[in-house]
Every structure is written in structure tokens, then in C-alpha cells.
Enzyme design. Sequence first.
Site, PDB file in Angstrom:
ATOM      1  N   ILE A  44       0.962  -1.341   0.095  1.00  0.00           N
ATOM      2  CA  ILE A  44       0.052  -0.038   0.023  1.00  0.00           C
ATOM      3  C   ILE A  44       0.891   1.210  -0.146  1.00  0.00           C
ATOM      4  CG2 ILE A  44      -1.834   1.582   1.213  1.00  0.00           C
ATOM      5  CD1 ILE A  44      -2.685  -1.247   2.501  1.00  0.00           C
ATOM      6  N   LYS A  65       4.820 -10.577  19.835  1.00  0.00           N
ATOM      7  CA  LYS A  65       4.621 -10.297  21.205  1.00  0.00           C
ATOM      8  C   LYS A  65       5.820 -11.410  21.784  1.00  0.00           C
ATOM      9  CE  LYS A  65       1.094  -9.420  24.764  1.00  0.00           C
ATOM     10  NZ  LYS A  65       1.355  -8.046  24.267  1.00  0.00           N
ATOM     11  N   ASP A  88      -8.412 -17.186  21.794  1.00  0.00           N
ATOM     12  CA  ASP A  88      -9.688 -16.578  21.814  1.00  0.00           C
ATOM     13  C   ASP A  88      -9.802 -15.267  22.626  1.00  0.00           C
ATOM     14  OD1 ASP A  88     -10.685 -18.617  20.755  1.00  0.00           O
ATOM     15  OD2 ASP A  88     -11.512 -19.761  22.291  1.00  0.00           O
ATOM     16  N   SER A 134      -3.248   8.999  30.773  1.00  0.00           N
ATOM     17  CA  SER A 134      -1.837   9.302  30.702  1.00  0.00           C
ATOM     18  C   SER A 134      -1.831  10.552  29.542  1.00  0.00           C
ATOM     19  CB  SER A 134      -0.990   8.229  30.252  1.00  0.00           C
ATOM     20  OG  SER A 134      -1.465   7.609  28.910  1.00  0.00           O
ATOM     21  N   GLU A 159      -2.983  -6.509  16.374  1.00  0.00           N
ATOM     22  CA  GLU A 159      -3.319  -5.290  16.623  1.00  0.00           C
ATOM     23  C   GLU A 159      -2.428  -4.312  15.754  1.00  0.00           C
ATOM     24  OE1 GLU A 159      -3.936  -3.489  21.015  1.00  0.00           O
ATOM     25  OE2 GLU A 159      -1.821  -3.128  20.464  1.00  0.00           O
TER      26      GLU A 159
HETATM   27  P1  GTP Z   1      -3.655  -4.267  26.962  1.00  0.00           P
HETATM   28  O1  GTP Z   1      -4.246  -5.495  27.769  1.00  0.00           O
HETATM   29  O2  GTP Z   1      -2.155  -3.772  27.630  1.00  0.00           O
HETATM   30  O3  GTP Z   1      -3.236  -4.982  25.508  1.00  0.00           O
HETATM   31  O4  GTP Z   1      -4.443  -3.105  27.008  1.00  0.00           O
HETATM   32  P2  GTP Z   1      -6.031  -3.103  26.392  1.00  0.00           P
HETATM   33  O5  GTP Z   1      -6.360  -4.392  25.758  1.00  0.00           O
HETATM   34  O6  GTP Z   1      -6.771  -2.279  27.000  1.00  0.00           O
HETATM   35  O7  GTP Z   1      -5.831  -2.366  24.876  1.00  0.00           O
HETATM   36  P3  GTP Z   1      -5.323  -0.823  24.741  1.00  0.00           P
HETATM   37  O8  GTP Z   1      -5.843  -0.551  23.362  1.00  0.00           O
HETATM   38  O9  GTP Z   1      -5.778   0.001  25.846  1.00  0.00           O
HETATM   39  O10 GTP Z   1      -3.470  -0.878  24.696  1.00  0.00           O
HETATM   40  C1  GTP Z   1      -2.924  -1.703  24.110  1.00  0.00           C
HETATM   41  C2  GTP Z   1      -1.443  -1.211  23.787  1.00  0.00           C
HETATM   42  O11 GTP Z   1      -1.394   0.345  23.518  1.00  0.00           O
HETATM   43  C3  GTP Z   1      -0.629  -1.195  25.073  1.00  0.00           C
HETATM   44  O12 GTP Z   1       0.064  -2.507  25.093  1.00  0.00           O
HETATM   45  C4  GTP Z   1       0.313  -0.234  24.615  1.00  0.00           C
HETATM   46  O13 GTP Z   1       1.327  -0.452  23.623  1.00  0.00           O
HETATM   47  C5  GTP Z   1      -0.395   0.897  24.075  1.00  0.00           C
HETATM   48  N1  GTP Z   1      -1.151   1.872  25.215  1.00  0.00           N
HETATM   49  C6  GTP Z   1      -1.854   1.918  25.846  1.00  0.00           C
HETATM   50  N2  GTP Z   1      -1.900   2.856  26.770  1.00  0.00           N
HETATM   51  C7  GTP Z   1      -0.906   3.498  27.012  1.00  0.00           C
HETATM   52  C8  GTP Z   1      -0.281   4.496  27.611  1.00  0.00           C
HETATM   53  O14 GTP Z   1      -0.899   5.204  28.516  1.00  0.00           O
HETATM   54  N3  GTP Z   1       1.020   4.902  27.402  1.00  0.00           N
HETATM   55  C9  GTP Z   1       1.853   3.946  26.233  1.00  0.00           C
HETATM   56  N4  GTP Z   1       2.785   4.635  26.226  1.00  0.00           N
HETATM   57  N5  GTP Z   1       1.253   3.166  25.579  1.00  0.00           N
HETATM   58  C10 GTP Z   1      -0.037   2.671  25.926  1.00  0.00           C
END
Ligand code: GTP
Length: 218
Positions: A44, A65, A88, A134, A159
Site C-alpha cells: 500500500i 509479542k 480466544d 496518561s 493489533e
Molecule cells: P492491553 O491489555 O495492555 O493490551 O490493554 P487493552 O487490551 O486495554 O488495549 P489498549 O488498546 O488500551 O492498549 C494496548 C496497547 O496500547 C498497549 O500494549 C500499549 O502498547 C499501548 N498503550 C495503551 N495505553 C498506553 C499509555 O498510556 N501509554 C503508552 N505509552 N502506551 C499505551
Amino acid sequence: MDLRTIFNSFGAREDYRQIIEEFNDFIKLYEMALLELQSDIEIIELEWQTRYEYSPFEHIKTRMKTPQSLQKKIERKGVPFTIEGIRDNIFDIVGLRIVTSFEDDVYKIYELLKGRNDLKIKRVKDYIKNPKPSGYKSLHLIVETELILSEGIRWVPAEIQIRTLAMDFFASTEHKLQYKYNTKELSQEIKDELFEVAQASSQLDEKMTRVRNTILID
Ligand code: GTP
Ligand code: MG
């Protein structure tokens, strides 16, 4: 490390070799999906560079991961320590990050991905419209990518994080401070300071978009 601790956590089974083989096959699927997604995105990108003068892509990063991080997440989420449990419940074994120059490029890329037949968008989390406490901003997509294997078609989860350079600067640096240098929770004072950095990054994005719009109009 005594590997038995790992194998025992899969259950009290003696046939370690079979467990390892099953798990290897399972992870291979994700490795294939990573290759597939990466090449799809690179194509793309190349197409945009060839066809248009402007490409919304700044750079792309991919990762699998790590086993340690996978194990931590399984424990944190209370997911059954089985292949089915992981399949899952954990959708970010394959991770792809697309970094753009401007905020509207994020949504341009999202639209591009939405239109593809080899990608199913299962979930969208818009942390640009709704930033995390944050200050973190990014558009997160949980997708399934099509894998064409000799045994048939498989859809494998991944993701995709899409964000601007300024959002990426904040996220990468804050992540380092949070996880790499500090094992304990950051103080409220530091969190507040980091939040200000996030706001400043957002202002950079807004300014850069204004500059670009001025140039486009001229
Ligand atoms: P996880 O269980 O950590 O995967 O969280 P989730 O299932 O609620 O997913 P979410 O979309 O909130 O976050 C997934 C990913 O986004 C994390 O693994 C980080 O890479 C990134 N991320 C989310 N929140 C933050 C944050 O406050 N700071 C930073 N630097 N990265 C973040
Ligand atoms: Mg494909």
C-alpha cells in the site's frame, strides 16, 4: 531456566514434546500473519509513493509479542493457559504500528484498511478522539488478516496501532519511562508532567496541520 516450570503450567501432562509442537504450530500461524500484514502494508505504501506525490506513511514497525510479555498478559487477564485460551483472548500477538506525518493521515489509512477484503476490522479504539488518562493518543484496530494456506483460509488476529510522529514520540518515550526504568508506579507529579508533554505533542500536530493547510491553499 528449568523448562519443566513452563511445561507444567500447560497442565499436568507428560507428553511435553507434543505440547511444544502444538504450541510451535500455533505461533507459526501468527508469524505468517505478521509477514502477510507487513507485506500488505508495504505494498500500500509503495503504491501511494508511486501513484501520488504524497504518501501518508512515515514509517512502519512490526513485532511479535515476546513469550515473557505473552505470559504476563495471560496472568494479568486471568486467561486459561492453553492454546484455546490464548487464541480466544489475546489479539495482539502480532503487532503493527503505522506512523504518519499528520493526524488526518491516521484516518486516511484507516479508511484504506477498511476497504480491503483480506482484512476484517473486529474492533476500533480511538484514543485520538478519546485519549487515555496518561495523555496517550493512537488509533487501535483489532483486525483479522487473511492467510491462504494449503489447508485452506485462516483468519489470524493482529493489533494495528496508527498514530502521528508526535503521538509516537510521546508513547514510545512514556512507555520507556513507565516500564523500562521504573518497576513501581510513577508518582502523580511525574504523571502530570508527562500529561503536559502529551498536550505539547498534540499542539505540535495541530500546528503542523495548520502549516500544511496554509501551503496547500497557497
Ligand atoms: P492491553 O491489555 O495492555 O493490551 O490493554 P487493552 O487490551 O486495554 O488495549 P489498549 O488498546 O488500551 O492498549 C494496548 C496497547 O496500547 C498497549 O500494549 C500499549 O502498547 C499501548 N498503550 C495503551 N495505553 C498506553 C499509555 O498510556 N501509554 C503508552 N505509552 N502506551 C499505551
Ligand atoms: Mg493479505
